[in-house]
Design a protein around this motif. Sequence first.
Motif, PDB file in Angstrom:
ATOM      1  N   SER A  65       0.868  -1.177   0.000  1.00 16.82           N
ATOM      2  CA  SER A  65       0.000   0.000   0.000  1.00 16.82           C
ATOM      3  C   SER A  65       0.897   1.217   0.000  1.00 16.82           C
ATOM      4  O   SER A  65       2.126   1.085   0.044  1.00 16.82           O
ATOM      5  N   ASP A  66       0.322   2.405  -0.022  1.00 18.99           N
ATOM      6  CA  ASP A  66       1.135   3.629   0.033  1.00 18.99           C
ATOM      7  C   ASP A  66       1.490   4.023   1.460  1.00 18.99           C
ATOM      8  O   ASP A  66       2.146   5.034   1.673  1.00 18.99           O
ATOM      9  N   PHE A  67       1.034   3.244   2.444  1.00 16.90           N
ATOM     10  CA  PHE A  67       1.373   3.574   3.835  1.00 16.90           C
ATOM     11  C   PHE A  67       2.875   3.418   4.044  1.00 16.90           C
ATOM     12  O   PHE A  67       3.495   2.493   3.506  1.00 16.90           O
ATOM     13  N   ALA A  68       3.438   4.303   4.857  1.00 14.07           N
ATOM     14  CA  ALA A  68       4.885   4.269   5.101  1.00 14.07           C
ATOM     15  C   ALA A  68       5.247   3.039   5.922  1.00 14.07           C
ATOM     16  O   ALA A  68       4.637   2.798   6.971  1.00 14.07           O
ATOM     17  N   PRO A  69       6.252   2.261   5.485  1.00 12.78           N
ATOM     18  CA  PRO A  69       6.713   1.120   6.281  1.00 12.78           C
ATOM     19  C   PRO A  69       7.094   1.600   7.688  1.00 12.78           C
ATOM     20  O   PRO A  69       7.679   2.672   7.836  1.00 12.78           O
ATOM     21  N   GLY A  70       6.687   0.846   8.691  1.00 11.55           N
ATOM     22  CA  GLY A  70       7.019   1.210  10.063  1.00 11.55           C
ATOM     23  C   GLY A  70       5.975   2.100  10.724  1.00 11.55           C
ATOM     24  O   GLY A  70       5.982   2.273  11.936  1.00 11.55           O
ATOM     25  N   SER A  71       5.070   2.679   9.939  1.00 13.75           N
ATOM     26  CA  SER A  71       4.061   3.540  10.558  1.00 13.75           C
ATOM     27  C   SER A  71       2.935   2.708  11.170  1.00 13.75           C
ATOM     28  O   SER A  71       2.846   1.498  10.953  1.00 13.75           O
ATOM     29  N   THR A  72       2.128   3.375  11.943  1.00 10.52           N
ATOM     30  CA  THR A  72       0.986   2.714  12.561  1.00 10.52           C
ATOM     31  C   THR A  72      -0.275   3.250  11.927  1.00 10.52           C
ATOM     32  O   THR A  72      -0.419   4.464  11.763  1.00 10.52           O
ATOM     33  N   ILE A  73      -1.160   2.363  11.552  1.00 11.71           N
ATOM     34  CA  ILE A  73      -2.417   2.836  10.972  1.00 11.71           C
ATOM     35  C   ILE A  73      -3.565   2.460  11.898  1.00 11.71           C
ATOM     36  O   ILE A  73      -3.455   1.527  12.703  1.00 11.71           O
ATOM     37  N   ILE A  74      -4.627   3.201  11.745  1.00 14.79           N
ATOM     38  CA  ILE A  74      -5.723   3.037  12.696  1.00 14.79           C
ATOM     39  C   ILE A  74      -7.025   2.700  11.961  1.00 14.79           C
ATOM     40  O   ILE A  74      -7.311   3.251  10.910  1.00 14.79           O
ATOM     41  N   ASP A  75      -7.742   1.772  12.526  1.00 25.61           N
ATOM     42  CA  ASP A  75      -9.045   1.395  11.984  1.00 25.61           C
ATOM     43  C   ASP A  75     -10.072   2.420  12.471  1.00 25.61           C
ATOM     44  O   ASP A  75     -10.288   2.559  13.676  1.00 25.61           O
ATOM     45  N   LEU A  76     -10.665   3.128  11.553  1.00 23.58           N
ATOM     46  CA  LEU A  76     -11.557   4.219  11.944  1.00 23.58           C
ATOM     47  C   LEU A  76     -12.838   3.742  12.595  1.00 23.58           C
ATOM     48  O   LEU A  76     -13.557   4.522  13.199  1.00 23.58           O
ATOM     49  N   PHE A  77     -13.160   2.474  12.455  1.00 17.39           N
ATOM     50  CA  PHE A  77     -14.365   1.977  13.108  1.00 17.39           C
ATOM     51  C   PHE A  77     -14.086   1.388  14.478  1.00 17.39           C
ATOM     52  O   PHE A  77     -14.805   1.645  15.428  1.00 17.39           O
ATOM     53  N   SER A  78     -13.015   0.578  14.578  1.00  8.94           N
ATOM     54  CA  SER A  78     -12.772  -0.074  15.867  1.00  8.94           C
ATOM     55  C   SER A  78     -11.737   0.671  16.690  1.00  8.94           C
ATOM     56  O   SER A  78     -11.567   0.403  17.870  1.00  8.94           O
ATOM     57  N   CYS A  79     -11.013   1.605  16.052  1.00 11.49           N
ATOM     58  CA  CYS A  79      -9.916   2.327  16.689  1.00 11.49           C
ATOM     59  C   CYS A  79      -8.740   1.431  17.052  1.00 11.49           C
ATOM     60  O   CYS A  79      -7.857   1.837  17.802  1.00 11.49           O
ATOM     61  N   SER A  80      -8.711   0.201  16.544  1.00 13.73           N
ATOM     62  CA  SER A  80      -7.536  -0.642  16.782  1.00 13.73           C
ATOM     63  C   SER A  80      -6.450  -0.240  15.780  1.00 13.73           C
ATOM     64  O   SER A  80      -6.729   0.398  14.764  1.00 13.73           O
ATOM     65  N   THR A  81      -5.220  -0.591  16.081  1.00  7.33           N
ATOM     66  CA  THR A  81      -4.118  -0.188  15.211  1.00  7.33           C
ATOM     67  C   THR A  81      -3.375  -1.400  14.674  1.00  7.33           C
ATOM     68  O   THR A  81      -3.420  -2.484  15.278  1.00  7.33           O
ATOM     69  N   VAL A  82      -2.702  -1.208  13.568  1.00  9.52           N
ATOM     70  CA  VAL A  82      -1.775  -2.232  13.042  1.00  9.52           C
ATOM     71  C   VAL A  82      -0.510  -1.553  12.545  1.00  9.52           C
ATOM     72  O   VAL A  82      -0.543  -0.389  12.132  1.00  9.52           O
ATOM     73  N   LYS A  83       0.564  -2.306  12.571  1.00 10.38           N
ATOM     74  CA  LYS A  83       1.866  -1.807  12.108  1.00 10.38           C
ATOM     75  C   LYS A  83       2.003  -2.095  10.616  1.00 10.38           C
ATOM     76  O   LYS A  83       1.603  -3.156  10.138  1.00 10.38           O
ATOM     77  N   VAL A  84       2.597  -1.152   9.925  1.00  7.52           N
ATOM     78  CA  VAL A  84       2.813  -1.317   8.490  1.00  7.52           C
ATOM     79  C   VAL A  84       4.212  -1.882   8.253  1.00  7.52           C
ATOM     80  O   VAL A  84       5.184  -1.422   8.860  1.00  7.52           O
ATOM     81  N   GLY A  85       4.286  -2.887   7.401  1.00  9.15           N
ATOM     82  CA  GLY A  85       5.574  -3.521   7.107  1.00  9.15           C
ATOM     83  C   GLY A  85       6.161  -3.054   5.790  1.00  9.15           C
ATOM     84  O   GLY A  85       5.818  -1.972   5.280  1.00  9.15           O
ATOM     85  N   LYS A  86       7.032  -3.882   5.234  1.00  5.18           N
ATOM     86  CA  LYS A  86       7.695  -3.565   3.962  1.00  5.18           C
ATOM     87  C   LYS A  86       6.693  -3.271   2.859  1.00  5.18           C
ATOM     88  O   LYS A  86       5.645  -3.921   2.779  1.00  5.18           O
ATOM     89  N   LYS A  87       7.013  -2.330   2.022  1.00  6.26           N
ATOM     90  CA  LYS A  87       6.172  -1.954   0.870  1.00  6.26           C
ATOM     91  C   LYS A  87       4.749  -1.533   1.268  1.00  6.26           C
ATOM     92  O   LYS A  87       3.830  -1.623   0.450  1.00  6.26           O
ATOM     93  N   GLY A  88       4.594  -1.187   2.521  1.00  7.90           N
ATOM     94  CA  GLY A  88       3.249  -0.778   2.943  1.00  7.90           C
ATOM     95  C   GLY A  88       2.340  -1.952   3.256  1.00  7.90           C
ATOM     96  O   GLY A  88       1.118  -1.790   3.388  1.00  7.90           O
TER      97      GLY A  88
END
Length: 500
Positions: free
Chosen positions: A436-459
């Motif tokens: 995805s276009d997400f930066a590797p190493g960043s944290t993204i957030i689920d707008l419905f559950s507010c849970s987060t996941v870490k972004v790996g290589k290549k997004g």
Amino acid sequence: MGFAKTTCTLLFLWNLVLGPTIAKSAAEWRELSIYQVVTDRFATNDGSAPDCWIRSYCGGTWKGLENKLDYIQGMGFQAVWISPIIHNIEENTTWGYAYHGYWGDNPYKLNPHFGTPDDLKSLSTALHKRRMSLMVDIVINHLAANQKPDNVEYSRFPAPFNSKSSFHQPCDIDYANQSSVEDCWLTTTLPPLVDVKSEDASVVDIVKTYNVDGIRLDTARHVPKQYLAQFQDAVGVFVTGEALNESVPFVQQYQGPLDSAHNYPLWYALVDTFTGRTTFDYLAAIMKTEEAVFSDINVLTNFLDNHDQPRMASRVGDDLVRDKNAVTFLMFTSGIPVLYYGFEQRFDGSADPVNREPMWRSDYNTNATLYQYISKLHEIRDLASTTIEKSSYFSSYVKVLGTSTEYMALQRGPLVVVVSNVGVDGTNNSFNIAASDFAPGSTIIDLFSCSTVKVGKKGSFVSPPNEGEARKKEAFALKLPNKDGTDMKPLFLMEGVQHE
Ligand SMILES: *[C@@H]1O[C@H](CO)[C@@H](O)[C@H](O)[C@H]1NC(C)=O
Ligand SMILES: *[C@@H]1O[C@H](CO)[C@@H](O)[C@H](O)[C@H]1NC(C)=O
Ligand SMILES: *[C@@H]1O[C@H](CO)[C@@H](O)[C@H](O)[C@H]1NC(C)=O
Ligand SMILES: *[C@@H]1O[C@H](CO)[C@@H](O)[C@H](O)[C@H]1NC(C)=O
Ligand SMILES: *[C@@H]1O[C@H](CO)[C@@H](O)[C@H](O)[C@H]1NC(C)=O
């Protein structure tokens, strides 16, 4: 059929008298979402809730609709498409009365069942005051008469329609022959739809008088394409045409003559997908074909159901989860979302006419689950589209990041949307998104559950299965990148977005 020369002359005169309209272009419509209303079924003048025969006038009016604009705008919609406004045949026919408006007999008069010219002007003004837009349903293909095809009293129509020579000869359509589709009559049984050969200026007049921002053109595939092109030029506002067909190359022919068409090919695919009858690969393939074949998929009008098709809830039964996933897809895929009134109240009428329920049965409940949900989707759409430059969000095509038998991940602008088609039973499988276009190493957030996941290589990231019954029922997630993963309040996301 032809847009007579006089149209252009008259158009010119109107321009002199009234000045240019504030008509909206396709590029402006692309940023809107549309709520579709059958005027007779939406709201009465005094807010009463009469019982009625489903094939008769139930009492909805333009004034009634104007009084309910808070309800529509409260869900986030920016435009309203109203059913045809012109005068219709009054008789009770084999199919009942013309409450739907598609049986016009005088394009120069309004249908008095829906109100006065001032009521319609007032609705238009009220919408514009709210910065909302008005789309009117127009039929140029035919007029209606409640007489057998050979006995149509043409003198009942106003000039220039008052003679047999203004119409094609009656014949039954052979759908394998496009000339026949365009020239023969849509129905020859009672009440026949008398196929118009030549157009006049009535539509241009309607656009100017009522300050119409856009047109939904009924039965466009029954009108020869060169006349559609003339129509589009003459009216000077955004037009989306109805070409009811599952084939992408077939419907594509209508973008060009008209600004836009209803996205019927996508509709066939999404209904099959979100009801679990086919996989997301199939939907993704149609999306890819459309992107290649249409000149601009972002101005096509997308929908889940409408006044001609069975409602989504009639197909998915009790399964609210399927509705939620389908409407999420509708709101974030390329194209203009159109929602048919009552979806948000889980109206479940199947084929016409039972899919045209009086809206007052719902009591306009703004607490309804889907009402609230759609309002939230609009907030997220707004957030996603204003985080980057708005016009670039709406001109970009959605990217399919991946599919599985149970999930599809889409990226549009800074937003990744994961939808599923497993329905209320849920799934224990997670979904791996490879890039995805997400930066590797960043944290993204689920707008419905507010849970987060870490972004790996290549997004890459893993969209987890939802844990627990409550969340399992919502087997999809909306994800936005977050600056540092600490503050999970949605507001923070606006400044926290990292887009590459
Ligand atoms: C209209 O016609 C239908 C069938 O043709 C009939 O069942 C119905 O009662 C009629 N309704 C009215 C109000 O006349
Ligand atoms: C197709 O329809 C047109 C219009 O009705 C008719 O004139 C023509 O003969 C038809 N062509 C064929 C091959 O049937
Ligand atoms: C779509 O168009 C094709 C070719 O004209 C025709 O054979 C088919 O029946 C149409 N489909 C529908 C649903 O009308
Ligand atoms: C909606 O929910 C709120 C909060 O639960 C409640 O106060 C309100 O009365 C409800 N409105 C309707 C129309 O049910
Ligand atoms: C998910 O796992 C739980 C626990 O093993 C099981 O009870 C449930 O049936 C599973 N659900 C699905 C949809 O496979």
